[in-house]
Write an enzyme that holds these catalytic residues in place. Structure first.
Site, mmCIF file in Angstrom:
data_model
loop_
_atom_site.group_PDB
_atom_site.id
_atom_site.type_symbol
_atom_site.label_atom_id
_atom_site.label_comp_id
_atom_site.label_asym_id
_atom_site.label_seq_id
_atom_site.Cartn_x
_atom_site.Cartn_y
_atom_site.Cartn_z
ATOM 1 N N CYS A 157 -25.075 -22.342 -5.410
ATOM 2 C CA CYS A 157 -24.719 -23.501 -6.276
ATOM 3 C C CYS A 157 -23.268 -23.210 -6.834
ATOM 4 O O CYS A 157 -22.799 -24.303 -7.695
ATOM 5 C CB CYS A 157 -25.668 -23.603 -7.459
ATOM 6 N N HIS A 297 -23.147 -25.156 -16.667
ATOM 7 C CA HIS A 297 -23.998 -25.199 -15.339
ATOM 8 C C HIS A 297 -25.127 -25.987 -15.708
ATOM 9 O O HIS A 297 -25.812 -26.763 -14.813
ATOM 10 C CB HIS A 297 -24.488 -23.811 -14.901
ATOM 11 N N GLU A 308 -27.171 -19.001 -20.184
ATOM 12 C CA GLU A 308 -25.927 -19.622 -20.537
ATOM 13 C C GLU A 308 -25.713 -19.846 -22.019
ATOM 14 O O GLU A 308 -24.548 -19.761 -22.500
ATOM 15 C CB GLU A 308 -26.035 -20.742 -19.645
ATOM 16 N N LYS A 327 -25.802 -32.501 -15.159
ATOM 17 C CA LYS A 327 -27.051 -32.509 -14.380
ATOM 18 C C LYS A 327 -28.429 -33.161 -15.042
ATOM 19 O O LYS A 327 -29.252 -33.734 -14.400
ATOM 20 C CB LYS A 327 -27.515 -31.018 -14.227
ATOM 21 N N HIS A 332 -29.327 -31.809 -10.045
ATOM 22 C CA HIS A 332 -28.700 -30.521 -9.300
ATOM 23 C C HIS A 332 -28.053 -30.691 -7.960
ATOM 24 O O HIS A 332 -28.975 -30.863 -7.004
ATOM 25 C CB HIS A 332 -29.262 -29.158 -9.424
ATOM 26 N N PHE A 392 -27.649 -18.677 -6.927
ATOM 27 C CA PHE A 392 -28.270 -17.461 -6.422
ATOM 28 C C PHE A 392 -27.387 -16.486 -5.504
ATOM 29 O O PHE A 392 -26.489 -16.736 -5.035
ATOM 30 C CB PHE A 392 -29.280 -18.192 -5.216
#
Length: 404
Positions: A157, A297, A308, A327, A332, A392
Site C-alpha cells: 500500500c 495513511h 499512526e 480513506k 483504501h 504490508f
C-alpha cells in the site's frame, strides 16, 4: 529552485470521480463513496469504493487491465495540467515510475476463471501484457513515446509513494528532467475481497457502506476496498523554471524504512514511521514544529490508526499539525493510495484548504490527542505537509511537500 523537485501537474482517477477537480470536491465535501457492489454479492463483504465509468474516446483502452486504464487517463490529465505534451519534450529525458500492489490482478482473475471453465482456447492473447506487474509503466511509456527510465515499484500500500520517491531520486541524479510518477491499482475483485476479509482487515458494515470507512474513529472496524490512480508530474527545478511552468508544490524531502517486525502488522511503537519522518524532515531542513499538515495513511483499521496516531502524538508535542485521511471518502485504493494521497496533499497546499476525514466523529483512547480535521474542510495556508504511506511487509514512506 534549480536543485529542487517541482510538482507541476496532478491527475486523479478515484471513486470520488474522474479527474482531480471531481476527486478534490468529493474529498473536501467529506462524501463517502462506498456502495454495495454486485460483483461482490457472494463475498463475505459486499461493498467497495469503485471508480465511475471512464469517459469514452480512447478506443484501445479495452486492451488494458483496469488499473492501466486508470493510469493512462490520469497521466494525460496530469500532463495537461502541467502544460506538457510529448511532442514538445526529449523522450530520452522523461521517466515513467508507477507503483502497484497487485499488477493486473483483475485481468488475471478474469482469465483464470475462463481457463477453469472452458480451457486454454478461450484465453486472451493479451493476458500476460495486461497482467504482468511492470506493464502499467510499460504501457504508459509506450503511450507517451517515452524512452527514459521506465520502472514499476511494489511496496504494497506504499507503492505509489515509493514510485514518487524513486522518481525524485532519478531527477536528483540527473537521469531525467521530467518524471511521470504515481500509483494505480484495481484490486476490487472477488479473490482480493475474500482474502482481505479472511484476514479480518475489511469493515463488516456492508449493511451501511457509507459509514463503514472511519479512519481514527472509535468505531472503526476495518477498511473498505477501493481502486484508483494518482499521477504527479515531477520536474527538475531548472527545467520547470526554463519553461515557465506553474509550480504547485515542491517535493522537498522523503524517507523510506522497513519495520522488520511482522508480515502485515506495523511495529507497535511505529519505529519505522518515526525514522522515515526524521529522514524526510532532515532533507527539508525542517523541524517537527514546522509541519503544518499530515495526510495520514489512516486506513480505518484498529491497529494501523492506533500506531499512526501514537507516532503523530509523540512527534508533534509542541505544535500539532492538522491530520486528515482520505480513506474515509475514497476507501483504501491499495498501491494507488500513496500517490492519490500525495496528490491530495499537493492540492491541499495549492488550495490552502485541508479536507476533512469522512465519518470521523470521536477518537478512542489510542487515537486521541491529534488534530483530526472533521466535519468540514478547514481553510488554512499550508507551508509544509507530509504524506504517510504504510504497507504490508513493514514498508514505511513519508513524502514532504512544501509550498513553492
Amino acid at each position: 529552485m534549480n536543485d529542487e523537485v517541482a510538482v507541476t501537474g496532478v491527475g486523479l482517477v478515484t471513486p470520488g470521480g474522474i479527474g482531480a477537480p471531481a476527486t478534490w470536491e468529493t474529498v473536501c465535501a467529506g462524501r463517502p463513496t462506498a456502495h454495495p457492489d454486485p460483483v461482490l454479492s457472494e463475498m463475505p463483504v459486499t461493498m467497495s469504493c469503485r471508480v465511475p465509468a471512464l469517459p469514452g474516446g480512447r478506443g484501445r483502452l479495452w486492451r488494458y487491465d483496469r488499473g492501466t486504464r486508470f493510469l493512462l487517463t490520469a497521466a494525460r490529465e496530469a500532463l495537461d495540467h502541467a502544460g506538457l505534451h510529448p511532442a514538445d519534450w526529449d523522450p530520452a529525458r522523461v521517466a515513467v515510475v508507477i507503483g502497484t500492489a497487485a499488477g493486473g490482478i483483475d485481468t488475471l482473475e478474469t482469465q483464470h476463471h475462463k481457463f477453469l471453465a472452458t480451457g486454454p482456447a478461450v484465453l486472451s492473447p493479451l493476458t500476460m501484457p495486461a497482467f504482468l506487474p511492470n506493464m502499467a509503466a510499460g504501457h504508459l511509456a509506450l503511450d507517451l513515446g517515452v524512452t527514459g527510465p521506465s520502472l514499476q515499484t511494489s511496496t504494497a500500500c506504499a507503492s505509489g509513494a515509493t514510485a514518487l520517491i524513486t522518481a525524485c531520486l532519478l531527477l536528483k541524479a540527473g537521469a531525467c528532467d521530467i518524471a511521470v510518477a504515481g500509483g494505480t491499482d484495481a484490486m476490487v475483485t472477488p479473490l482480493c475481497t475474500a482474502a482481505f476479509a479472511k484476514m479480518g482487515a475489511l469493515s463488516r458494515r456492508s449493511h451501511d457502506p457509507a459509514r463503514a470507512s472511519r479512519p481514527f474513529d472509535k468505531d472503526r472496524d476495518g477498511f473498505v476496498l477501493g481502486e484508483g490512480c494518482g499521477v504527479l508530474v515531477l520536474e527538475r527545478g531548472h527545467h520547470a523554471d526554463a519553461r515557465g511552468a506553474h509550480v504547485l508544490a515542491r517535493l522537498a524531502g522523503h524517507g523510506a524504512t522497513g519495520d522488520a517486525h511482522h508480515a502485515t502488522a506495523p511495529h507497535p511503537e511505529g519505529t519505522g514511521l518515526r525514522a522515515a519522518t526524521a529522514t524526510a524532515l532532515a532533507q527539508t531542513g525542517a523541524a517537527p514544529d514546522d509541519v503544518d499538515h499530515i495526510n495520514a495513511h489512516g486506513t480505518s483499521t484498529p491497529l494501523n490508526d492506533s500506531v499512526e496516531a501514537t507516532v503523530i502524538r509523540d512527534l508533534y508535542r509542541r505544535r500539532r499539525p492538522s491530520v486528515t485521511s482520505a480513506k474515509g471518502a475514497l476507501g483504501h485504493t491499495m498501491g494507488a493510495a500513496g500517490a492519490i494521497e500525495a496528490a491530495l496533499t499537493v492540492l491541499t497546499i495549492a488550495h490552502a484548504t485541508t479536507p476533512p476525514t469522512a465519518n470521523f466523529t470521536a477518537p478512542d483512547d489510542t487515537t486521541a490527542g491529534i488534530d483530526i480535521v472533521a466535519s468540514a474542510a478547514r481553510p488554512r495556508s499550508i507551508r509544509l505537509a507530509l504524506s504517510h504511506s504504510l504497507g504490508f511487509g513493514g514498508h514505511n514512506t513519508v513524502v514532504a511537500f512544501a509550498a513553492p
